[in-house]
Structures are given as C-alpha cells and as structure tokens.
Design a protein around this motif. Sequence first.
Motif, PDB file in Angstrom:
ATOM      1  N   ARG A 387      11.272  -9.641  -5.203  1.00  0.00           N
ATOM      2  CA  ARG A 387      12.775  -9.359  -4.989  1.00  0.00           C
ATOM      3  C   ARG A 387      13.088  -8.875  -3.710  1.00  0.00           C
ATOM      4  N   GLU A 388      12.128  -8.459  -2.895  1.00  0.00           N
ATOM      5  CA  GLU A 388      12.030  -7.775  -1.578  1.00  0.00           C
ATOM      6  C   GLU A 388      12.553  -6.483  -1.735  1.00  0.00           C
ATOM      7  N   GLU A 389      12.644  -5.734  -2.737  1.00  0.00           N
ATOM      8  CA  GLU A 389      12.861  -4.487  -3.206  1.00  0.00           C
ATOM      9  C   GLU A 389      12.001  -3.452  -2.308  1.00  0.00           C
ATOM     10  N   ILE A 390      10.627  -3.881  -2.243  1.00  0.00           N
ATOM     11  CA  ILE A 390       9.970  -3.316  -1.240  1.00  0.00           C
ATOM     12  C   ILE A 390       9.263  -4.429  -0.341  1.00  0.00           C
ATOM     13  N   VAL A 391       9.127  -4.079   0.743  1.00  0.00           N
ATOM     14  CA  VAL A 391       8.658  -5.236   2.038  1.00  0.00           C
ATOM     15  C   VAL A 391       7.537  -4.634   2.460  1.00  0.00           C
ATOM     16  N   LEU A 392       6.454  -5.423   2.493  1.00  0.00           N
ATOM     17  CA  LEU A 392       5.094  -5.163   3.103  1.00  0.00           C
ATOM     18  C   LEU A 392       4.992  -6.092   4.207  1.00  0.00           C
ATOM     19  N   ASP A 393       5.291  -5.845   5.363  1.00  0.00           N
ATOM     20  CA  ASP A 393       5.048  -6.451   6.547  1.00  0.00           C
ATOM     21  C   ASP A 393       4.722  -5.690   7.724  1.00  0.00           C
ATOM     22  N   ALA A 394       4.782  -6.482   8.986  1.00  0.00           N
ATOM     23  CA  ALA A 394       4.502  -5.851  10.103  1.00  0.00           C
ATOM     24  C   ALA A 394       5.255  -4.719  10.663  1.00  0.00           C
ATOM     25  N   GLY A 395       6.573  -4.901  10.090  1.00  0.00           N
ATOM     26  CA  GLY A 395       7.738  -4.020  10.267  1.00  0.00           C
ATOM     27  C   GLY A 395       7.987  -2.922   9.183  1.00  0.00           C
ATOM     28  N   ALA A 396       7.097  -2.659   8.466  1.00  0.00           N
ATOM     29  CA  ALA A 396       7.425  -1.674   7.489  1.00  0.00           C
ATOM     30  C   ALA A 396       7.047  -0.395   7.938  1.00  0.00           C
ATOM     31  N   ASP A 397       8.120   0.334   7.326  1.00  0.00           N
ATOM     32  CA  ASP A 397       7.675   1.885   7.691  1.00  0.00           C
ATOM     33  C   ASP A 397       6.766   2.562   6.791  1.00  0.00           C
ATOM     34  N   PRO A 398       5.588   3.023   7.068  1.00  0.00           N
ATOM     35  CA  PRO A 398       4.450   3.359   5.971  1.00  0.00           C
ATOM     36  C   PRO A 398       5.117   4.506   5.206  1.00  0.00           C
ATOM     37  N   GLU A 399       5.737   5.367   5.586  1.00  0.00           N
ATOM     38  CA  GLU A 399       5.996   6.558   4.861  1.00  0.00           C
ATOM     39  C   GLU A 399       7.359   6.044   3.895  1.00  0.00           C
ATOM     40  N   HIS A 400       8.065   5.041   4.252  1.00  0.00           N
ATOM     41  CA  HIS A 400       9.247   4.696   3.221  1.00  0.00           C
ATOM     42  C   HIS A 400       8.444   3.872   2.320  1.00  0.00           C
ATOM     43  N   VAL A 401       7.613   3.108   2.565  1.00  0.00           N
ATOM     44  CA  VAL A 401       6.742   2.404   1.642  1.00  0.00           C
ATOM     45  C   VAL A 401       6.274   3.185   0.922  1.00  0.00           C
ATOM     46  N   ARG A 402       5.436   4.184   1.100  1.00  0.00           N
ATOM     47  CA  ARG A 402       4.751   5.097   0.130  1.00  0.00           C
ATOM     48  C   ARG A 402       5.650   5.635  -0.726  1.00  0.00           C
ATOM     49  N   LYS A 403       6.808   6.086  -0.445  1.00  0.00           N
ATOM     50  CA  LYS A 403       7.638   6.610  -1.458  1.00  0.00           C
ATOM     51  C   LYS A 403       8.190   5.564  -2.351  1.00  0.00           C
ATOM     52  N   GLN A 404       8.330   4.446  -2.071  1.00  0.00           N
ATOM     53  CA  GLN A 404       8.638   3.079  -3.012  1.00  0.00           C
ATOM     54  C   GLN A 404       7.551   2.949  -3.737  1.00  0.00           C
ATOM     55  N   LEU A 405       6.646   2.851  -3.350  1.00  0.00           N
ATOM     56  CA  LEU A 405       5.283   2.428  -4.242  1.00  0.00           C
ATOM     57  C   LEU A 405       5.003   3.802  -5.354  1.00  0.00           C
ATOM     58  N   LEU A 406       5.164   4.791  -4.791  1.00  0.00           N
ATOM     59  CA  LEU A 406       4.905   5.650  -5.894  1.00  0.00           C
ATOM     60  C   LEU A 406       5.961   6.166  -7.002  1.00  0.00           C
ATOM     61  N   ASP A 407       6.856   5.247  -6.690  1.00  0.00           N
ATOM     62  CA  ASP A 407       7.998   5.147  -7.809  1.00  0.00           C
ATOM     63  C   ASP A 407       7.832   4.334  -8.920  1.00  0.00           C
ATOM     64  N   LEU A 408       6.523   3.278  -8.827  1.00  0.00           N
ATOM     65  CA  LEU A 408       6.383   2.070  -9.440  1.00  0.00           C
ATOM     66  C   LEU A 408       5.584   3.022 -10.641  1.00  0.00           C
ATOM     67  N   PRO A 409       5.751   2.200 -11.780  1.00  0.00           N
ATOM     68  CA  PRO A 409       4.928   2.882 -13.199  1.00  0.00           C
ATOM     69  C   PRO A 409       3.470   2.695 -12.961  1.00  0.00           C
ATOM     70  N   GLY A 410       2.653   3.904 -13.230  1.00  0.00           N
ATOM     71  CA  GLY A 410       1.233   3.675 -13.150  1.00  0.00           C
ATOM     72  C   GLY A 410       0.597   3.813 -11.643  1.00  0.00           C
ATOM     73  N   MET A 411       1.343   3.761 -10.560  1.00  0.00           N
ATOM     74  CA  MET A 411       0.926   3.773  -9.465  1.00  0.00           C
ATOM     75  C   MET A 411       0.526   5.203  -8.773  1.00  0.00           C
ATOM     76  N   GLY A 412      -0.771   5.162  -8.309  1.00  0.00           N
ATOM     77  CA  GLY A 412      -1.049   6.529  -8.059  1.00  0.00           C
ATOM     78  C   GLY A 412      -1.352   6.713  -6.511  1.00  0.00           C
ATOM     79  N   ARG A 413      -1.665   7.986  -6.124  1.00  0.00           N
ATOM     80  CA  ARG A 413      -1.522   8.223  -4.777  1.00  0.00           C
ATOM     81  C   ARG A 413      -2.966   7.483  -3.992  1.00  0.00           C
TER      82      ARG A 413
END
Length: 469
Positions: A387-413
Amino acid sequence: MIDVEAVREAMRSRDPRFDGWVYVAVTTTGVYCRPSCPAVMPARRNVRLFRSAAAAQVNGFRACKRCRPDAAPGSPEWNVRGDLAARAMRLIADGLVDRVGVAGLAARLGYSERQLYRLLVAEVGAGPQAIARAQRAHTARTLLESTGLPVSDIAFAAGFTSIRQFNETIRQLYATTPTRLRRPGAPRGALGAVALRLSYRPPLDVAALLRYLGTRAVPGVEEYTDGVYRRSLRLPHGTGVVSFRHVPGADHVACELHLDDPRDLTAAVRRCRRMLDLDADQRAIDAFLGADPVLGTLVAARPGLRVPGHPDPGEAAVRTVLSRRSTADRARGHLTRLVAAHGRRLPAPVGRVTHTFPDMASLACAGSALPAHRRPTMLALAEALAREEIVLDAGADPEHVRKQLLDLPGMGRLDVAHIRMRALGDPDVFIPDIRVRRVLYRLRAEPGPWRPWRSYATQHLWTTSADRL
C-alpha cells in the motif's frame, strides 16, 4: 568545500581514490577529467574543480575520452548521508526523474521543485534535470558501446524524449555523434546481454563477496556456480537477470545484464552497485576501524570487507523477518516454497534463475502459505509495503522508516536494524545479535566508538563468527 591542494596532489600522483569525489575541468581544452587522468597535468590557472560530472557539463565542459570521468565510481558521500540532498541524489541515480520527472522527485521528497533545485545547485553545482541528463548520456553511451540496438531505440531507452535532444546532448557532452561512439565490431540487432564493468575503489575481495552472496542464495531467484553469482531483478519497466564475475587484478566487477526493457539499465546498474557496496570509500573505512583496538586485527585480516546491500528492499525486508528466529536452512526452505508458489516466472530464464521474488501484493494475500512463526509480522509488512504506507527505496529516511517498522506487530529492533543495513544501505547500524555478542565475549571487548561505520564493524564481527563455526 573542495580542498584544492589535496586535489592537486592527487593529480600529481594520479591517485584514483579521488575519482568520483571531484572532477577536474581544464579551461584551455574544454574537457573535464578524473583527478587520476594520465594526461599532462594542466597549469593551476587553467583548472576548475566541480563536485559532479553534471556540474562540469552545465559549465560547458565535455568528458575526457581518455579517462572517461562519467564512468568513475560514484561519490560515497551520497550513500553515507541521510539528508535531503543525499536522498535526492540516490533517487536520481535510480532513474526516478526519467520515470516521473522533477515534479515527481520533489513530491517524493516532500519539497517544492524550486527548493529542491536550489539545494542541489548549492550541494553539487547542478539541478536535478542536469544531473539526470548526465546520467542519461552515460546510459546511452553504455548501450551504444555494448548492444546492437538501433540508435533511435537507444535514445528513448536512455530516457531522452526526442532524437534531436539525444543527438545534441551526445554532441555537447562527448564532442562526437552517437554513431561514432559505437565500438568497432559491436553487435547489431536486438537487445541481448549488456556487458558492463562496475568500477570500485580498492581494496575489495570480489571473490569473497560473491561467495558470501552465493551461500545465502534462494533457489529459483539466485544461483552461485563456478565463482559466478546470478540473480533476478524486479525493475520499473520489467524484469532482468544480472550475473557478477570476479576479474583477477582488475579494479572492476564484470557484470552482465539481461533486461526485458532497456529503459531499466540505469536502475539496474544503480541497484547492482548498491548491492555490492561498490561506491564505498573503503580505504577511509578501513583506516578508521583499523585503528580501533578491538577491530584492528580483524580489519587487517580482511581489508576491503564490504557490507552487501540488496537490489530489492522489499525482498530484503521479508527475508530478514523470515530468517530471524530460524536456522539458515529452514529459512531458505520457506523462501524457496514462497518463490515457487508466488514468484513470477521469468520470460527468459538464465541458468537456474527462473523466477523473481514474489511482489508484496502477492505476499500480503499468501495467508497460510507464510511460515506460522512469523506470519503476523510478514503479513503486516507486506501489506504496508504493497500500500506504500512504508516506502523502502533509495530516497527513504532511515530514521522515519525505523519508527514505522517498529509499529508493526512482532517487529523487533534487531529486525529493523537488519532492514536498515541491507535494504536501505545505512552504513551506521550496530546489530548486537548472538553472533556479535559471542565474538565480543571471546575478544573480552565491548562495542567501541565505531560511528559512522558501525555496519562495517558488525560485518567484520559476523565474518569472524562464521570463521569459528
């Protein structure tokens, strides 16, 4: 700021370490070169320095035919930094401007076209359109030299909007015509395999890097045979297969690309370079980590150890989630079954590479076909990526992506750290997993001040751990 005296010394010694960092233009000849160009050194008063090939071209200089500065390794600065300029440069290199224009690039980054233009001119001396134009010209030159496509087809495959624009650009940047850029004996006819040389800054143990990728190969998507690593690619306009081969004594990796659509050449090359970490300033990294009391002996044993990336960030994320809390053989078995059930079969398989990895929309609907131990996390990840709610590409902001991924169920650090390292190419990620902790315990050491190269420190510790198994 460019250190003029350092560049002058690099020119005197023909030091290739500066290639890609800075470009040397000579006002008396109208040509720009690499600092390592073997031509006669120009007088100081006749030299101008630029941060990018595009900046030299905008100022009226054409590429040197002897050292081919437009083919130099890319500046490692854009892979290290996470600011707007670096993210824009990575997206332009991936061909985004050719696909959606400058307006699309600005929208992807959340800025206006005017803001983006001013920032890039200040940083690299050229705007996004000029940078993309330089890239299109280099892609066209590659296709002219290595394929048998008609010149008109090459113009549009490289991203030009008209034959006239293509001819004018080649004449301005290379002082010749497209036809004269063809090498004697070049193939004629339809697009076949595109043979390329992917340059890098030494040191790099290419054979060891390809073996590393080969030991983790997923059948159907990848293969490793007789020192050649091969894998499929999902690209903006179609699919492809890339093969990498080590050339002893060379400063490049031999690369062969089979593409459904030649318009994907720019994106394919950029993703291959990021996959092999070819733009890293490895001498600087090794010097920094080699001075550390913990890592010094490890770096000395493996100079040039790179941090492999991935050509498909979504695939890298899924493989990371599936591999955590599972043995390597078990994870490979799950991945092989997913590829067979949901992967797309290639129209023209190459070797044993027959499929692309499943796209995120297919995985989001896979349901019970996903391994039970990580099913909720994988479904949530696949749905967010589809759904492109999370975008992993060359222009992604690593810190923003980190926060988004941690919000997913079961996703660990640790999951997120692996994704940042492999999918986003973040050079400063420390992953204190069981392998790293065991090595540090054996060395009776603690993590050191390894910023901004903690990903490379982690890779050294992992490699040391593997040697003990």
